[in-house]
Structure formats: structure tokens, C-alpha cells
Design an enzyme around this catalytic site. Structure first.
Site, PDB file in Angstrom:
ATOM      1  N   ASP A 263      -5.934  -5.109   9.657  1.00 33.63           N
ATOM      2  CA  ASP A 263      -7.314  -4.742   9.299  1.00 33.63           C
ATOM      3  C   ASP A 263      -7.884  -5.624   8.178  1.00 33.63           C
ATOM      4  O   ASP A 263      -8.421  -5.094   7.176  1.00 33.63           O
ATOM      5  CB  ASP A 263      -7.374  -3.273   8.798  1.00 33.63           C
ATOM      6  CG  ASP A 263      -6.671  -2.277   9.699  1.00 33.63           C
ATOM      7  OD1 ASP A 263      -6.687  -2.479  10.915  1.00 33.63           O
ATOM      8  OD2 ASP A 263      -6.117  -1.294   9.166  1.00 33.63           O
TER       9      ASP A 263
ATOM     10  N   GLU B 171     -14.046   2.512  16.073  1.00 35.16           N
ATOM     11  CA  GLU B 171     -13.693   2.395  14.645  1.00 35.16           C
ATOM     12  C   GLU B 171     -13.947   0.947  14.195  1.00 35.16           C
ATOM     13  O   GLU B 171     -14.462   0.136  14.945  1.00 35.16           O
ATOM     14  CB  GLU B 171     -12.218   2.779  14.420  1.00 35.16           C
ATOM     15  CG  GLU B 171     -11.223   1.897  15.156  1.00 35.16           C
ATOM     16  CD  GLU B 171      -9.780   2.375  15.051  1.00 35.16           C
ATOM     17  OE1 GLU B 171      -9.496   3.428  14.453  1.00 35.16           O
ATOM     18  OE2 GLU B 171      -8.906   1.673  15.618  1.00 35.16           O
TER      19      GLU B 171
END
Ligand code: FUB
Length: 322
Positions: free
Chosen positions: A15, A221
Site C-alpha cells: 500500500d 478501497e
């Protein structure tokens, strides 16, 4: 750089949220680890408990520097478990790290930690942000105003909320109903709270209709916002269809019109990215699970150059296997 490259083969990092601070690239990833928790749809196996910061003077051929641990679960007063995707913003001489973490009731909230330096250490506030929920905060600065985009369904718990209120039970739409939206909120002047109630980030198709929950391109997301030639690009992961997609608008709140896929599925269940301009080139930072042999909770961060066509469309990056 036409091929993707791994940034830090020494450890599992995912991420990657990337910004240019003090003329360097700073990378704020999640720090994956093997904690022995079995894989499930709740994401319990993403059991991370600290963050590192990385910096680079150059993306092509530059050395990466690991600044070590900058924030740990054990130092956060309201902590339960699971430090997921974070982001950092700079304002008036201070760096603000925004992080999702489950509280002691196992509810994801968003916390803030502050530092004088882009490489930390970051000192956490005593409480999570008031009215915060779900995961994946991304901070975008526009003309001196700072906006937070956030949210993620399933393990990220966004399906438990409507209109910023907790529901009695989670509500996943039917496939022919509008998808659950990411959220956006202006931050307060001191950067520590929301300055307004979060609003829906609506993604519409070419006919102006919101994308449906059954659409393989709907939001799941990993919100990210960047600007290119005056247009606002909202990009995100589609989760269970494993794509990074984007939609464009003419202001930070949207609506955003769906444009296309940025990255086709990588090895591993999750896909998550950030987009940044540095020294005249655009880059996509992301992760995959190739080095761990496909273990989706042990991901490795990567970078590849991003290209736009003459109309500002992002060229899809396809079929990356290594
Ligand atoms: O790293 C944990 C979670 O996995 C992130 O918050 C999601 O975006 C997904 O990448």
C-alpha cells in the site's frame, strides 16, 4: 522506466502512499508480517503492527533509504489491532500521518500522528479523529485546503455505515443497486479533525449513472487523488475484481466520470497504489505478492512509470507478472 521494479526486497511492504517532500520521494507503506492468522474475508490476516518510512533521491536507479520504525501499535493509546494503509500530509512545518487502526471494540477508526520531519518518528494523538470510520485515508492538498478520501468495504467495514452513521447490521447492495461510495471530507485548519461531515465520492458512467455494485469497476478501497493538467483524477482498487481504476472530475468532491483501468490484476488478492509526479515523470507505486510466492498478506512494493495519452487518458498497465 518501462518495466516495474521492486523497491525493498529486504522486507514485505504494501500500500505505498508516496509524496514529494523536501525534493525527495517519501514512501509511506503498510508493513506486512507473518503473524500466523488464517486468511479470511474480514482481512484478519493483515495483522500489521508498525510503519516504516522510505525515501529516495531518484526513482530511476536511486537508492532507497529505510528510516526504520516511525509509529507502532504499542504507542497508540486507543489501539486494538491492525495498522492498515496510511498517508502523510505536510502543512506549516509539520507532517501529519493518518492511519486506520481497529480500536479496542474491533472497529476501524482513523488516527493522526504528528512529526517535525517527513521521516518521523510520528507521535500519535490520544484519540482517533472524531466521526472517523473505515480505512485507507488519502490526503490531497488543493489550493491550501486539505481533503481526506477514505473507506473500504468488507474487512474495511464501510458497509456498516450509511450517511456517516453506524448501521445495526452491515448492508452490501444487490448487484443492480448503486455501489458503496468512497468518502471525502475537508480537514480542519489544525489538520487533526474533519471540518465537515464526510460526503460520498460518486463515480458515474458516461451516461451520468452511478456505477452499480455488480460492476467490476466499482469502488472497493484504496482511494487516491491527484491532479493532471487541471483535472482531478480519483483512482481506487476494485477489491474482489483486482483492478486499479480511475475516474475524473472538475473539483475535489466530484462526481467523477469513470475512465478506465490503470493496472490489471497483479499476483495476490489485494491491489493498492499511489500516483505521483517527480522530476517531470509520472509514477505508479503499487505492490504484488510475487516474492512471497503469492501470499496475499506478504506483499512487496514496486514502481513503474505511468503514461498519459494526448487526451489525458492513463495508459493501462497490463500483464505484470514480475
Ligand atoms: O494493507 C491492508 C489493506 O489491504 C489495505 O488497507 C487495503 O487497501 C488493502 O491493500
Amino acid at each position: 522506466m518501462k518495466k516495474s521494479k521492486y523497491l525493498f526486497p529486504e522486507d514485505y511492504m504494501a500500500d505505498p502512499s508516496v509524496h514529494v517532500f523536501e525534493d525527495k520521494i517519501y514512501i509511506y507503506p503498510s508493513h506486512d508480517r507473518e503473524s500466523g492468522i488464517e486468511e479470511n474475508d474480514n482481512g484478519d490476516h493483515f495483522d500489521m503492527n508498525d510503519y516504516h518510512v522510505f525515501s529516495m533521491d531518484d526513482v530511476d536507479g536511486g537508492e532507497i533509504k529505510d528510516h526504520g520504525v516511525v509509529l507502532s501499535v504499542k504507542d497508540i493509546p486507543w489501539a486494538g489491532r491492525q495498522l492498515w494503509d496510511c498517508d502523510v500530509a505536510f502543512k506549516d512545518g509539520k507532517y501529519y500521518m493518518y492511519f486506520p487502526l481497529k480500536d479496542q471494540n474491533d472497529i476501524f477508526r482513523i488516527g493522526v500522528a504528528v512529526s517535525d520531519k517527513p521521516y518521523g518518528p510520528f507521535i500519535p494523538e490520544k484519540h482517533p479523529m472524531m466521526g472517523s470510520y473505515s480505512i485507507d485515508p488519502c490526503i490531497f492538498e488543493d489550493n491550501g485546503k486539505y481533503y481526506m478520501y477514505f473507506g473500504g468495504i468488507w474487512g474495511g467495514q464501510l458497509q456498516r455505515y450509511r450517511d456517516n452513521k453506524a448501521l445495526e447490521s452491515a448492508l452490501i447492495p444487490e448487484n443492480d443497486e448503486p455501489a458503496i461510495h468512497s468518502k471525502v471530507a475537508l480537514l480542519s485548519d489544525d489538520m487533526l479533525e474533519f471540518a465537515e461531515a464526510p460526503k460520498d465520492v460518486v463515480i458515474i458512467d458516461e451516461n451520468g449513472k452511478p456505477l452499480l455494485h455488480g460492476d467490476k469497476h466499482r469502488f472497493f478501497e484504496a482511494s487516491w487523488m491527484h491532479q493532471y493538467n487541471g483535472t482531478y483524477y480519483f483512482s481506487y482498487s476494485t477489491g474482489d475484481t483486482h483492478l486499479i481504476c480511475y475516474a475524473t472530475g472538475d473539483n475535489p468532491y466530484g462526481p467523477f466520470t469513470f475512465q478506465g483501468e490503470i493496472l490489471t490484476p497483479v499476483v495476490g488478492w489485494t491491489t493498492h497504489h499511489s500516483i505521483v509526479e517527480f522530476k517531470g515523470k509520472w509514477y505508479l507505486f503499487f505492490h504484488d505478492s510475487v516474492p512471497s510466492g503469492g501470499k496475499t498478506w506478504l506483499r512487496s512494493m514496486k514502481v513503474i512509470e505511468l503514461e498519459y495519452d494526448l487526451e489525458g487518458k492513463i495508459k493501462t498497465i497490463e500483464g505484470l507478472e514480475n
